[in-house]
Design an enzyme around this catalytic site. Structure first.
Site, mmCIF file in Angstrom:
data_model
loop_
_atom_site.group_PDB
_atom_site.id
_atom_site.type_symbol
_atom_site.label_atom_id
_atom_site.label_comp_id
_atom_site.label_asym_id
_atom_site.label_seq_id
_atom_site.Cartn_x
_atom_site.Cartn_y
_atom_site.Cartn_z
ATOM 1 N N SER A 1 0.936 -1.280 -0.160
ATOM 2 C CA SER A 1 0.051 0.021 0.062
ATOM 3 C C SER A 1 0.906 1.212 0.044
ATOM 4 C CB SER A 1 -1.090 -0.007 1.309
ATOM 5 O OG SER A 1 -1.800 1.179 1.300
ATOM 6 N N MET B 1 -8.952 8.685 -1.366
ATOM 7 C CA MET B 1 -9.871 9.130 -0.319
ATOM 8 C C MET B 1 -10.056 10.469 -0.782
ATOM 9 S SD MET B 1 -7.858 8.286 3.120
ATOM 10 C CE MET B 1 -6.253 7.124 3.026
ATOM 11 N N HIS C 1 -8.211 1.252 -3.931
ATOM 12 C CA HIS C 1 -9.192 1.299 -2.704
ATOM 13 C C HIS C 1 -9.710 2.505 -2.542
ATOM 14 C CE1 HIS C 1 -9.541 0.696 2.056
ATOM 15 N NE2 HIS C 1 -10.598 0.740 1.228
ATOM 16 N N ASP D 1 -6.686 -5.106 5.316
ATOM 17 C CA ASP D 1 -6.052 -3.871 5.456
ATOM 18 C C ASP D 1 -6.039 -2.980 6.581
ATOM 19 O OD1 ASP D 1 -5.038 -1.549 3.956
ATOM 20 O OD2 ASP D 1 -7.010 -1.034 3.060
ATOM 21 N N GLY D 2 -4.919 -2.766 6.951
ATOM 22 C CA GLY D 2 -4.709 -2.023 8.246
ATOM 23 C C GLY D 2 -4.042 -2.667 9.207
ATOM 24 N N GLY D 3 -2.777 -2.049 9.618
ATOM 25 C CA GLY D 3 -2.084 -2.522 10.913
ATOM 26 C C GLY D 3 -1.596 -3.860 10.549
ATOM 27 N N SER E 1 2.719 0.891 6.228
ATOM 28 C CA SER E 1 3.668 1.317 7.335
ATOM 29 C C SER E 1 4.906 0.167 7.455
ATOM 30 C CB SER E 1 3.244 1.696 8.713
ATOM 31 O OG SER E 1 2.047 2.603 8.284
ATOM 32 N N HIS F 1 -1.202 -1.495 -4.072
ATOM 33 C CA HIS F 1 -2.793 -1.007 -3.156
ATOM 34 C C HIS F 1 -2.614 0.402 -3.299
ATOM 35 C CE1 HIS F 1 -6.056 -1.887 -0.022
ATOM 36 N NE2 HIS F 1 -5.400 -0.558 0.216
ATOM 37 N N GLY G 1 -0.470 3.451 9.716
ATOM 38 C CA GLY G 1 0.222 3.474 10.913
ATOM 39 C C GLY G 1 -0.792 3.193 12.250
ATOM 40 N N GLY H 1 -8.604 5.536 6.470
ATOM 41 C CA GLY H 1 -8.241 7.190 6.399
ATOM 42 C C GLY H 1 -6.824 7.273 6.699
ATOM 43 N N MET I 1 -11.509 -4.187 6.552
ATOM 44 C CA MET I 1 -10.576 -3.147 7.128
ATOM 45 C C MET I 1 -10.288 -3.554 8.373
ATOM 46 S SD MET I 1 -9.945 -0.940 4.803
ATOM 47 C CE MET I 1 -9.303 0.159 6.001
ATOM 48 N N MET J 1 -12.020 4.882 -0.810
ATOM 49 C CA MET J 1 -12.685 5.478 0.508
ATOM 50 C C MET J 1 -13.080 6.896 -0.157
ATOM 51 S SD MET J 1 -9.369 4.400 2.727
ATOM 52 C CE MET J 1 -8.282 4.120 1.520
ATOM 53 N N ASP K 1 -4.522 3.854 -2.138
ATOM 54 C CA ASP K 1 -5.529 4.275 -1.186
ATOM 55 C C ASP K 1 -5.987 5.641 -1.726
ATOM 56 O OD1 ASP K 1 -5.997 2.403 0.769
ATOM 57 O OD2 ASP K 1 -3.946 3.014 1.421
HETATM 58 C C1 DX5 Z 1 -6.112 2.948 5.311
HETATM 59 C C2 DX5 Z 1 -5.767 2.293 4.081
HETATM 60 C C3 DX5 Z 1 -4.593 1.301 4.215
HETATM 61 C C4 DX5 Z 1 -3.541 2.057 4.888
HETATM 62 C C5 DX5 Z 1 -2.614 0.980 5.662
HETATM 63 O O1 DX5 Z 1 -7.291 3.837 5.207
HETATM 64 O O2 DX5 Z 1 -6.848 1.880 3.400
HETATM 65 O O3 DX5 Z 1 -4.605 0.669 3.181
HETATM 66 O O4 DX5 Z 1 -2.512 2.486 3.807
HETATM 67 O O5 DX5 Z 1 -1.612 1.169 6.227
HETATM 68 P P1 DX5 Z 1 -0.936 0.544 7.397
HETATM 69 O O6 DX5 Z 1 -0.298 -0.757 6.752
HETATM 70 O O7 DX5 Z 1 0.215 1.385 7.822
HETATM 71 O O8 DX5 Z 1 -1.970 0.160 8.546
HETATM 72 ZN ZN ZN Z 2 -6.338 0.452 1.636
#
Ligand code: DX5
Ligand code: ZN
Length: 241
Positions: free
Chosen positions: A29, A57, A86, A195-197, A218, A53, A165, A162, A157, A88, A55
């Site tokens: 991402s 927004m 993705h 997706d996320g963390g 991240s 990926h 990290g 948004g 998610m 958003m 993002d």
């Molecule tokens: C969050 C995004 C994720 C984000 C993940 O809104 O959709 O794709 O980039 O970031 P990390 O891997 O740092 O949680």
């Molecule tokens: Zn994403």
């Protein structure tokens, strides 16, 4: 739409005998990448990941504004990997044509952002793209189940959309299990992307729950050596394949 770009070639590397949904994959991402050197950042991880990926927004569906088709088009020129956008954003389908022209291979819309998911999924297909539906942490799996047959992927998610990290939310795990069960029950090859963390600690839990794609920003791009971080995450994914 004969002027639409062709799909990326990254998934051609999947052995023919193995359905793509069974091979575990990593998506890099780019949200955490240094956008001043985006091409270089992608080159660092390209050989280890199966997808990029992106993002997107809109500052309405989420409070944050990020990138759109202009950046997708630039990324398209520097990698043959499939580009997963993705979205958003509110009314994602209003942007599908622009994303298709920019070279997106997959567009994922949030179920919370669309009135008629079936129509939105169909529209992506009509434009030559694969379609995904994403679920916010508070949205149940039931929202995507009626559409599984026409989906390329479900994006679960594991943080509030948004920002990169954030801490992984364990509540994603039972949702991954639930959607995996339903996909298997119907005998489908839909990907389950989380997706996320995602990092080396949380990724394996997701794979065990039935995820087939780990999206990470991240833990890859904020690492001292992004290529090495991507390689290690990919190795964990391959162990589960
Ligand atoms: C969050 C995004 C994720 C984000 C993940 O809104 O959709 O794709 O980039 O970031 P990390 O891997 O740092 O949680
Ligand atoms: Zn994403």
């Amino acid at each position: 739409m004969s002027d639409l770009p062709r799909r990326g070639k990254g998934e051609d590397r999947i052995p023919a005998e193995m359905p793509s949904a069974q091979r575990r994959k990593v998506a890099a991402s780019i949200l955490s990448a240094d956008h001043a050197y985006l091409a270089d950042q992608i080159k660092l991880v390209e050989e280890h990941v199966e997808l990029i990926h992106i993002d997107c927004m809109d500052a309405h569906f989420v409070p944050v504004l990020s990138v759109g088709p202009v950046v997708v088009e630039a990324v398209r020129r520097v990698t043959a990997l499939p580009l997963h956008c993705h979205l958003m954003v509110e009314r994602p389908d209003a942007l599908f044509e622009d994303f298709a022209r920019a070279g997106a291979d997959i567009v994922t819309s949030h179920v919370e952002a669309v009135e008629d998911p079936a129509k939105v999924v169909r529209k992506a297909g009509d434009l030559g793209m694969r379609a995904g539906l994403a679920l916010n942490p508070e949205t149940g799996v039931d929202a995507v189940v009626p559409h599984l047959e026409s989906l390329d992927r479900v994006l679960v998610m594991s943080v509030h959309p948004g920002w990169a990290g954030q801490e992984f939310l364990d509540g994603a795990l039972p949702k991954i299990e639930q959607v995996r069960r339903e996909i298997d029950r119907q005998g489908l090859a839909v990907e389950v992307e989380v997706d996320g963390g995602i990092n080396e600690r949380t990724g394996p839990k997701c794979l065990e729950a039935g995820a087939t794609v780990l999206a990470a920003a991240s833990s890859i791009f904020k690492a001292a050596r992004p290529g090495e971080a991507a390689r290690r995450l990919a190795a964990l994914a391959r162990e589960e394949s």
